[in-house]
Design a protein around this motif. Structure first.
Motif, PDB file in Angstrom:
ATOM      1  N   MET A   1      -1.897 -15.370 -15.998  1.00 52.00           N
ATOM      2  CA  MET A   1      -1.490 -16.660 -15.531  1.00 52.00           C
ATOM      3  C   MET A   1      -1.666 -16.706 -14.023  1.00 52.00           C
ATOM      4  SD  MET A   1       2.002 -18.718 -16.395  1.00 52.00           S
ATOM      5  CE  MET A   1       1.925 -18.371 -18.109  1.00 52.00           C
ATOM      6  N   ARG A   2      -2.105 -17.836 -13.542  1.00 54.94           N
ATOM      7  CA  ARG A   2      -2.318 -18.019 -12.119  1.00 54.94           C
ATOM      8  C   ARG A   2      -1.201 -18.857 -11.524  1.00 54.94           C
ATOM      9  NH1 ARG A   2      -8.043 -20.487 -10.690  1.00 54.94           N
ATOM     10  NH2 ARG A   2      -6.889 -22.174 -11.566  1.00 54.94           N
ATOM     11  N   TYR A   3      -0.732 -18.495 -10.370  1.00 51.82           N
ATOM     12  CA  TYR A   3       0.294 -19.248  -9.677  1.00 51.82           C
ATOM     13  C   TYR A   3      -0.272 -19.757  -8.364  1.00 51.82           C
ATOM     14  CZ  TYR A   3       3.407 -16.843 -12.917  1.00 51.82           C
ATOM     15  OH  TYR A   3       4.005 -16.362 -14.048  1.00 51.82           O
ATOM     16  N   ASN A  12       2.836 -24.296  -9.056  1.00 52.69           N
ATOM     17  CA  ASN A  12       2.060 -24.806 -10.182  1.00 52.69           C
ATOM     18  C   ASN A  12       1.617 -23.621 -11.023  1.00 52.69           C
ATOM     19  OD1 ASN A  12       2.083 -27.559  -9.464  1.00 52.69           O
ATOM     20  ND2 ASN A  12       0.507 -27.157  -7.918  1.00 52.69           N
ATOM     21  N   ASN A  13       1.821 -23.710 -12.322  1.00 52.49           N
ATOM     22  CA  ASN A  13       1.399 -22.656 -13.243  1.00 52.49           C
ATOM     23  C   ASN A  13       0.182 -23.137 -14.018  1.00 52.49           C
ATOM     24  OD1 ASN A  13       3.650 -21.249 -12.459  1.00 52.49           O
ATOM     25  ND2 ASN A  13       4.870 -21.947 -14.167  1.00 52.49           N
ATOM     26  N   TYR A  14      -0.839 -22.328 -14.064  1.00 52.23           N
ATOM     27  CA  TYR A  14      -2.046 -22.661 -14.812  1.00 52.23           C
ATOM     28  C   TYR A  14      -2.239 -21.625 -15.911  1.00 52.23           C
ATOM     29  CZ  TYR A  14      -3.133 -25.781 -10.968  1.00 52.23           C
ATOM     30  OH  TYR A  14      -3.084 -26.775 -10.054  1.00 52.23           O
ATOM     31  N   ALA A  15      -2.476 -22.107 -17.118  1.00 53.69           N
ATOM     32  CA  ALA A  15      -2.708 -21.199 -18.236  1.00 53.69           C
ATOM     33  C   ALA A  15      -4.049 -20.501 -18.069  1.00 53.69           C
ATOM     34  CB  ALA A  15      -2.682 -21.967 -19.545  1.00 53.69           C
ATOM     35  N   ALA A  16      -4.160 -19.319 -18.635  1.00 57.46           N
ATOM     36  CA  ALA A  16      -5.428 -18.585 -18.614  1.00 57.46           C
ATOM     37  C   ALA A  16      -6.411 -19.284 -19.542  1.00 57.46           C
ATOM     38  CB  ALA A  16      -5.198 -17.152 -19.075  1.00 57.46           C
ATOM     39  N   GLU A  17      -7.617 -19.498 -19.083  1.00 62.94           N
ATOM     40  CA  GLU A  17      -8.624 -20.190 -19.883  1.00 62.94           C
ATOM     41  C   GLU A  17      -9.324 -19.195 -20.803  1.00 62.94           C
ATOM     42  OE1 GLU A  17     -11.271 -22.282 -17.350  1.00 62.94           O
ATOM     43  OE2 GLU A  17      -9.674 -23.418 -16.390  1.00 62.94           O
TER      44      GLU A  17
END
Length: 56
Positions: A1-3, A12-17
């Motif tokens: 996960m990227r922060y 902001n949290n971005y899901a792993a693609e």
């Protein structure tokens, strides 16, 4: 996960693609199985509708 954070410090949290790949065309055996499953589904739905009409 990227922060990441914006200029206000909001997180902001971005899901792993997931990895992208090209789907393979189904084999002849799979196509036959799909056709058979579709025919069974049509038969089942038809029987359900006819039963509902018969009961009402």
């Amino acid at each position: 996960m990227r922060y990441t954070t914006d200029e206000r410090g909001i997180l902001n949290n971005y899901a792993a693609e997931p990895a992208v790949y090209v789907a393979e065309f189904p084999s002849l055996e799979e196509q036959r199985r799909y056709a058979f499953q579709g025919a069974i589904a049509i038969l089942f739905v038809t029987l359900l509708v006819l039963t509902a009409l018969g009961v009402s």
